[in-house]
Design a protein around this motif. Sequence first.
Motif, PDB file in Angstrom:
ATOM      1  N   ARG A   1      -1.068   3.885  -4.111  1.00  0.00           N
ATOM      2  CA  ARG A   1      -1.699   2.493  -4.031  1.00  0.00           C
ATOM      3  C   ARG A   1      -1.294   1.960  -5.587  1.00  0.00           C
ATOM      4  O   ARG A   1      -1.195   0.594  -5.785  1.00  0.00           O
ATOM      5  CB  ARG A   1      -3.238   3.019  -4.363  1.00  0.00           C
ATOM      6  CG  ARG A   1      -3.881   3.331  -2.816  1.00  0.00           C
ATOM      7  CD  ARG A   1      -5.115   3.733  -2.841  1.00  0.00           C
ATOM      8  NE  ARG A   1      -5.848   3.617  -1.444  1.00  0.00           N
ATOM      9  CZ  ARG A   1      -6.810   4.087  -0.981  1.00  0.00           C
ATOM     10  NH1 ARG A   1      -7.321   5.178  -1.998  1.00  0.00           N
ATOM     11  NH2 ARG A   1      -7.298   3.946   0.123  1.00  0.00           N
ATOM     12  N   LYS A   2      -1.286   2.692  -6.766  1.00  0.00           N
ATOM     13  CA  LYS A   2      -0.803   1.957  -7.912  1.00  0.00           C
ATOM     14  C   LYS A   2       0.509   1.351  -7.846  1.00  0.00           C
ATOM     15  O   LYS A   2       0.586   0.136  -8.321  1.00  0.00           O
ATOM     16  CB  LYS A   2      -0.781   3.102  -9.230  1.00  0.00           C
ATOM     17  CG  LYS A   2      -2.228   3.808  -9.581  1.00  0.00           C
ATOM     18  CD  LYS A   2      -2.029   4.605 -10.329  1.00  0.00           C
ATOM     19  CE  LYS A   2      -3.465   5.247 -10.841  1.00  0.00           C
ATOM     20  NZ  LYS A   2      -3.269   6.100 -12.031  1.00  0.00           N
ATOM     21  N   LYS A   3       1.538   2.090  -7.165  1.00  0.00           N
ATOM     22  CA  LYS A   3       2.858   1.381  -7.018  1.00  0.00           C
ATOM     23  C   LYS A   3       2.849   0.191  -6.160  1.00  0.00           C
ATOM     24  O   LYS A   3       3.678  -0.510  -6.063  1.00  0.00           O
ATOM     25  CB  LYS A   3       3.608   2.641  -6.637  1.00  0.00           C
ATOM     26  CG  LYS A   3       3.922   3.491  -7.749  1.00  0.00           C
ATOM     27  CD  LYS A   3       5.006   4.495  -7.333  1.00  0.00           C
ATOM     28  CE  LYS A   3       5.220   5.801  -8.604  1.00  0.00           C
ATOM     29  NZ  LYS A   3       6.310   6.665  -8.108  1.00  0.00           N
ATOM     30  N   LEU A   4       1.952   0.179  -5.156  1.00  0.00           N
ATOM     31  CA  LEU A   4       2.019  -0.842  -4.005  1.00  0.00           C
ATOM     32  C   LEU A   4       1.101  -1.780  -4.624  1.00  0.00           C
ATOM     33  O   LEU A   4       0.853  -2.860  -3.900  1.00  0.00           O
ATOM     34  CB  LEU A   4       1.508  -0.092  -2.603  1.00  0.00           C
ATOM     35  CG  LEU A   4       2.063   0.883  -1.955  1.00  0.00           C
ATOM     36  CD1 LEU A   4       1.658   1.478  -0.942  1.00  0.00           C
ATOM     37  CD2 LEU A   4       3.481   0.009  -1.493  1.00  0.00           C
ATOM     38  N   SER A   5       0.337  -1.708  -5.831  1.00  0.00           N
ATOM     39  CA  SER A   5      -0.752  -2.611  -6.281  1.00  0.00           C
ATOM     40  C   SER A   5      -1.722  -2.850  -5.281  1.00  0.00           C
ATOM     41  O   SER A   5      -2.147  -4.193  -4.808  1.00  0.00           O
ATOM     42  CB  SER A   5       0.013  -4.084  -6.613  1.00  0.00           C
ATOM     43  OG  SER A   5       0.651  -4.090  -7.635  1.00  0.00           O
ATOM     44  N   ASP A   6      -2.310  -1.787  -4.796  1.00  0.00           N
ATOM     45  CA  ASP A   6      -3.148  -1.915  -3.371  1.00  0.00           C
ATOM     46  C   ASP A   6      -4.633  -1.261  -4.065  1.00  0.00           C
ATOM     47  O   ASP A   6      -4.721  -0.308  -4.926  1.00  0.00           O
ATOM     48  CB  ASP A   6      -2.872  -0.767  -2.418  1.00  0.00           C
ATOM     49  CG  ASP A   6      -3.585  -1.085  -0.942  1.00  0.00           C
ATOM     50  OD1 ASP A   6      -4.434  -1.963  -0.897  1.00  0.00           O
ATOM     51  OD2 ASP A   6      -3.316  -0.241  -0.284  1.00  0.00           O
ATOM     52  N   SER A   7      -5.507  -1.816  -3.477  1.00  0.00           N
ATOM     53  CA  SER A   7      -7.011  -1.490  -4.315  1.00  0.00           C
ATOM     54  C   SER A   7      -7.720  -0.630  -3.096  1.00  0.00           C
ATOM     55  O   SER A   7      -7.595  -1.086  -2.019  1.00  0.00           O
ATOM     56  CB  SER A   7      -7.796  -2.738  -4.320  1.00  0.00           C
ATOM     57  OG  SER A   7      -9.215  -2.496  -4.571  1.00  0.00           O
ATOM     58  N   ALA A   8      -8.243   0.500  -3.508  1.00  0.00           N
ATOM     59  CA  ALA A   8      -8.821   1.476  -2.583  1.00  0.00           C
ATOM     60  C   ALA A   8     -10.390   0.819  -2.325  1.00  0.00           C
ATOM     61  O   ALA A   8     -10.722   1.081  -1.035  1.00  0.00           O
ATOM     62  CB  ALA A   8      -9.438   2.756  -3.572  1.00  0.00           C
ATOM     63  N   SER A   9     -10.873  -0.198  -2.956  1.00  0.00           N
ATOM     64  CA  SER A   9     -12.064  -0.919  -2.805  1.00  0.00           C
ATOM     65  C   SER A   9     -11.736  -1.979  -1.771  1.00  0.00           C
ATOM     66  O   SER A   9     -12.706  -2.537  -0.893  1.00  0.00           O
ATOM     67  CB  SER A   9     -13.025  -1.205  -3.764  1.00  0.00           C
ATOM     68  OG  SER A   9     -12.095  -2.295  -4.720  1.00  0.00           O
ATOM     69  N   SER A  10     -10.701  -2.599  -1.757  1.00  0.00           N
ATOM     70  CA  SER A  10     -10.363  -3.838  -0.876  1.00  0.00           C
ATOM     71  C   SER A  10      -8.968  -3.442  -0.361  1.00  0.00           C
ATOM     72  O   SER A  10      -8.102  -4.515  -1.241  1.00  0.00           O
ATOM     73  CB  SER A  10     -10.687  -5.213  -1.687  1.00  0.00           C
ATOM     74  OG  SER A  10     -10.368  -6.147  -0.766  1.00  0.00           O
ATOM     75  N   PRO A  11      -8.352  -2.633   0.191  1.00  0.00           N
ATOM     76  CA  PRO A  11      -7.284  -2.571   0.501  1.00  0.00           C
ATOM     77  C   PRO A  11      -6.349  -3.435   1.357  1.00  0.00           C
ATOM     78  O   PRO A  11      -7.167  -4.155   2.219  1.00  0.00           O
ATOM     79  CB  PRO A  11      -7.253  -1.187   1.295  1.00  0.00           C
ATOM     80  CG  PRO A  11      -8.617  -1.138   1.913  1.00  0.00           C
ATOM     81  CD  PRO A  11      -9.496  -1.844   1.081  1.00  0.00           C
TER      82      PRO A  11
END
Length: 267
Positions: free
Chosen positions: A239-249
């Motif tokens: 997720r960090k590498k994809l700039s993805d948010s666990a709360s608002s993916p």
Amino acid sequence: MGVADGECAVVIEDDAGIRELIQAVLEQIGLKVVTAASGVEGVAKVAECKPVLVTIDVNMPGIDGFETAKRVRAISAAYIIMLTARDEEIDALQGLGSGADDYVLKPFRPRELRARAEAMLRRPRVIESRQPGETDASGQTAVPAGGSPAAPATQPGRTLLSHNGVVLDPDEHIVTRDGKQLELTFSEFELLQALLQSGRTVRSKDDLARLLRGDDYVVNPYVGEADRRGVEVHIGNLRKKLSDSASSPYLIETVRGVGYRLAAPRG
């Protein structure tokens, strides 16, 4: 994919007996093995022989296994297996956060280490990067990112997977987000590919843990809490590498108490 002639592995381990055991196991699968008794020496060996696989002991004098893994990952796309004592299992999870692909608990059975190493080496490694729109030596062209969940974008001889701006090329082992190539570890790539192939179908943590062991891994089918936590660590790094948010993916959605699936497609 197996072991090619002359492919190298580096064993970084301060205990001479364990070092020799790991060397013997990896030589059995056809690797040329180089050993090192410290992290600093091991990093130098990695730079020298450009290995396909590196094993790293967590507890070593000088720089520890975590720092060693970070330095190895900074200069190499090799698969990294961390080795740690069974009563220090939490160290394995920290090792995954340092860039390792897998971990083995000591004392380990030689056939378990061999099975995990062979499972990794059957997968393709990262090759020379290529941006969307550029052609490779065979004249194949990468397609721009985008598309619906696990949308296949067929090119001559291969199929790409794409979702919400992320494109994965299974054959060339390349992932891009909005046209920018990302550097993923072996395990991160495997997890992302599995989720893209499954679309909105939930993949459980147990299922994903077994996936990382390899389809033919039968030494220890049991999935423990540490294995599940390992999947969580890999997903967090991804997720960090994809700039993805666990709360608002936009890409990886958590299904609480079950596992993960792709987020809904963007309109």
